[in-house]
Scaffold this motif. Structure first.
Motif, PDB file in Angstrom:
ATOM      1  N   MET A 184     -84.025 108.685 148.595  1.00  0.00           N
ATOM      2  CA  MET A 184     -84.644 108.063 149.749  1.00  0.00           C
ATOM      3  C   MET A 184     -84.998 106.647 149.311  1.00  0.00           C
ATOM      4  O   MET A 184     -85.790 106.451 148.385  1.00  0.00           O
ATOM      5  CB  MET A 184     -85.885 108.831 150.202  1.00  0.00           C
ATOM      6  N   LEU A 185     -84.363 105.670 149.947  1.00  0.00           N
ATOM      7  CA  LEU A 185     -84.569 104.264 149.622  1.00  0.00           C
ATOM      8  C   LEU A 185     -85.605 103.708 150.590  1.00  0.00           C
ATOM      9  O   LEU A 185     -85.409 103.757 151.807  1.00  0.00           O
ATOM     10  CB  LEU A 185     -83.235 103.531 149.747  1.00  0.00           C
ATOM     11  N   LEU A 186     -86.706 103.185 150.062  1.00  0.00           N
ATOM     12  CA  LEU A 186     -87.821 102.728 150.884  1.00  0.00           C
ATOM     13  C   LEU A 186     -88.163 101.280 150.578  1.00  0.00           C
ATOM     14  O   LEU A 186     -88.145 100.858 149.413  1.00  0.00           O
ATOM     15  CB  LEU A 186     -89.063 103.592 150.629  1.00  0.00           C
ATOM     16  N   GLU A 187     -88.490 100.521 151.633  1.00  0.00           N
ATOM     17  CA  GLU A 187     -88.894  99.129 151.490  1.00  0.00           C
ATOM     18  C   GLU A 187     -89.941  98.793 152.546  1.00  0.00           C
ATOM     19  O   GLU A 187     -90.015  99.440 153.592  1.00  0.00           O
ATOM     20  CB  GLU A 187     -87.687  98.195 151.655  1.00  0.00           C
ATOM     21  N   THR A 188     -90.720  97.768 152.267  1.00  0.00           N
ATOM     22  CA  THR A 188     -91.670  97.261 153.249  1.00  0.00           C
ATOM     23  C   THR A 188     -91.254  95.859 153.694  1.00  0.00           C
ATOM     24  O   THR A 188     -90.464  95.188 153.021  1.00  0.00           O
ATOM     25  CB  THR A 188     -93.094  97.184 152.676  1.00  0.00           C
TER      26      THR A 188
ATOM     27  N   GLU B 275     -91.919  95.182 149.049  1.00  0.00           N
ATOM     28  CA  GLU B 275     -92.044  96.304 148.114  1.00  0.00           C
ATOM     29  C   GLU B 275     -90.843  97.237 148.244  1.00  0.00           C
ATOM     30  O   GLU B 275     -90.300  97.425 149.332  1.00  0.00           O
ATOM     31  CB  GLU B 275     -93.321  97.088 148.403  1.00  0.00           C
ATOM     32  N   SER B 276     -90.435  97.832 147.109  1.00  0.00           N
ATOM     33  CA  SER B 276     -89.317  98.769 147.098  1.00  0.00           C
ATOM     34  C   SER B 276     -89.698 100.028 146.327  1.00  0.00           C
ATOM     35  O   SER B 276     -90.501  99.979 145.392  1.00  0.00           O
ATOM     36  CB  SER B 276     -88.078  98.142 146.441  1.00  0.00           C
ATOM     37  N   PHE B 277     -89.113 101.142 146.740  1.00  0.00           N
ATOM     38  CA  PHE B 277     -89.352 102.415 146.060  1.00  0.00           C
ATOM     39  C   PHE B 277     -88.113 103.278 146.253  1.00  0.00           C
ATOM     40  O   PHE B 277     -87.557 103.326 147.348  1.00  0.00           O
ATOM     41  CB  PHE B 277     -90.582 103.114 146.645  1.00  0.00           C
ATOM     42  N   VAL B 278     -87.668 103.937 145.176  1.00  0.00           N
ATOM     43  CA  VAL B 278     -86.528 104.847 145.252  1.00  0.00           C
ATOM     44  C   VAL B 278     -86.989 106.228 144.822  1.00  0.00           C
ATOM     45  O   VAL B 278     -87.479 106.403 143.702  1.00  0.00           O
ATOM     46  CB  VAL B 278     -85.362 104.381 144.358  1.00  0.00           C
TER      47      VAL B 278
ATOM     48  N   ILE C 183     -77.588 100.882 146.625  1.00  0.00           N
ATOM     49  CA  ILE C 183     -77.373 101.855 145.548  1.00  0.00           C
ATOM     50  C   ILE C 183     -75.884 101.914 145.267  1.00  0.00           C
ATOM     51  O   ILE C 183     -75.079 102.233 146.153  1.00  0.00           O
ATOM     52  CB  ILE C 183     -77.910 103.242 145.929  1.00  0.00           C
ATOM     53  N   VAL C 184     -75.512 101.605 144.008  1.00  0.00           N
ATOM     54  CA  VAL C 184     -74.102 101.495 143.639  1.00  0.00           C
ATOM     55  C   VAL C 184     -73.796 102.372 142.426  1.00  0.00           C
ATOM     56  O   VAL C 184     -74.693 102.809 141.697  1.00  0.00           O
ATOM     57  CB  VAL C 184     -73.727 100.031 143.337  1.00  0.00           C
ATOM     58  N   ASP C 185     -72.514 102.610 142.223  1.00  0.00           N
ATOM     59  CA  ASP C 185     -72.017 103.333 141.050  1.00  0.00           C
ATOM     60  C   ASP C 185     -72.316 102.507 139.802  1.00  0.00           C
ATOM     61  O   ASP C 185     -72.042 101.304 139.764  1.00  0.00           O
ATOM     62  CB  ASP C 185     -70.510 103.531 141.211  1.00  0.00           C
TER      63      ASP C 185
ATOM     64  N   TRP D 104     -75.811 106.346 139.161  1.00  0.00           N
ATOM     65  CA  TRP D 104     -76.120 105.344 140.166  1.00  0.00           C
ATOM     66  C   TRP D 104     -77.118 104.338 139.614  1.00  0.00           C
ATOM     67  O   TRP D 104     -77.806 104.596 138.621  1.00  0.00           O
ATOM     68  CB  TRP D 104     -76.699 105.995 141.421  1.00  0.00           C
ATOM     69  N   LYS D 105     -77.179 103.187 140.248  1.00  0.00           N
ATOM     70  CA  LYS D 105     -78.193 102.189 139.912  1.00  0.00           C
ATOM     71  C   LYS D 105     -78.537 101.406 141.162  1.00  0.00           C
ATOM     72  O   LYS D 105     -77.737 101.305 142.105  1.00  0.00           O
ATOM     73  CB  LYS D 105     -77.704 101.252 138.811  1.00  0.00           C
ATOM     74  N   ALA D 106     -79.740 100.869 141.188  1.00  0.00           N
ATOM     75  CA  ALA D 106     -80.174 100.000 142.275  1.00  0.00           C
ATOM     76  C   ALA D 106     -79.734  98.580 141.961  1.00  0.00           C
ATOM     77  O   ALA D 106     -79.821  98.124 140.819  1.00  0.00           O
ATOM     78  CB  ALA D 106     -81.687 100.074 142.433  1.00  0.00           C
ATOM     79  N   ALA D 107     -79.247  97.886 142.983  1.00  0.00           N
ATOM     80  CA  ALA D 107     -78.787  96.504 142.813  1.00  0.00           C
ATOM     81  C   ALA D 107     -79.274  95.678 143.999  1.00  0.00           C
ATOM     82  O   ALA D 107     -79.482  96.202 145.098  1.00  0.00           O
ATOM     83  CB  ALA D 107     -77.263  96.462 142.718  1.00  0.00           C
TER      84      ALA D 107
END
Length: 206
Positions: free
Chosen positions: A117-121, A125-128, A182-184, A190-193
């Motif tokens: 679940m990818l979350l942002e404000t 702010e970001s949260f995974v 979210i990428v390979d 996976w990693k966040a980019a």
């Protein structure tokens, strides 16, 4: 003397939910296909190539909802089933949204698969939250959120939110996507980019 009036109460209901996301008695079912996902992924050339190869009607995800009452305090319970795949290096996602009533929260509980679940404000702010069967995430009000499937099978979540919450999908579209993608990672994970197209979220009620 006026006698008291007994209120008419909504009746309890049992909802049967299958591991694949099917829900008996759903009051609404909707599906999103590849052709509905224009502008969602960063690699537009890879997206257009998939549309040409698989067709615009290729199923990406589907949602079953059960709204069993109306009025203050009522809930919507449902399931989201996001099929596996990638567009370029980016993992399959739902369109994502913030609630139209932005202070409304939502709970997601993973039934099967492996996803995020990818979350942002609006303020950056970001949260995974990584979800596997048995794990859940509370999405507080004022957080933009979308599901991401990083596994090789359908990512199925059970969700619940206030029936008056509504959805605002335009907030992501107007920002040219979420801040994070979210990428390979090239090693089977996976990693966040950072999303190079992201233009920031407009200010809103906080």
């Amino acid at each position: 003397m006026t006698s008291a009036v007994t209120p008419v109460l909504d009746q309890p209901q049992v909802i049967e939910v299958q591991p694949n996301g099917d829900m008996d008695g759903a009051t609404r079912i909707y599906k999103k296909h590849l052709g509905d996902m224009s502008g969602i992924y960063v690699d537009e050339a890879a997206y257009q190539a998939q549309v040409a190869e698989k067709g615009a009607e290729e199923l990406i995800y589907y949602v079953h909802e059960h709204k069993y009452q109306d009025g203050p305090g009522s809930l919507i319970v449902g399931t989201s089933t996001l099929l596996p795949g990638k567009v370029g290096d980016e993992y399959a996602v739902t369109r994502g949204h913030i609630h139209a009533q932005e202070n409304r929260a939502e709970l997601y509980h993973c039934l099967s698969g492996h996803g995020l679940m990818l979350l942002e404000t609006r303020s950056g702010e970001s949260f995974v939250a990584e979800l596997t069967p048995g794990k859940a995430v509370n999405v507080p009000g004022h957080w933009i959120h979308r599901s991401v499937n990083v596994g090789d099978e359908p990512f199925v979540t059970l969700f619940c939110y206030a029936s008056d919450a509504g959805q605002n999908y335009d907030i992501i579209a107007h920002a040219n996507g979420m801040k994070t993608i979210i990428v390979d990672d090239g090693e089977g994970g996976w990693k966040a980019a950072p999303n190079p197209r992201h233009g920031g979220y407009a200010a809103g009620d906080q």
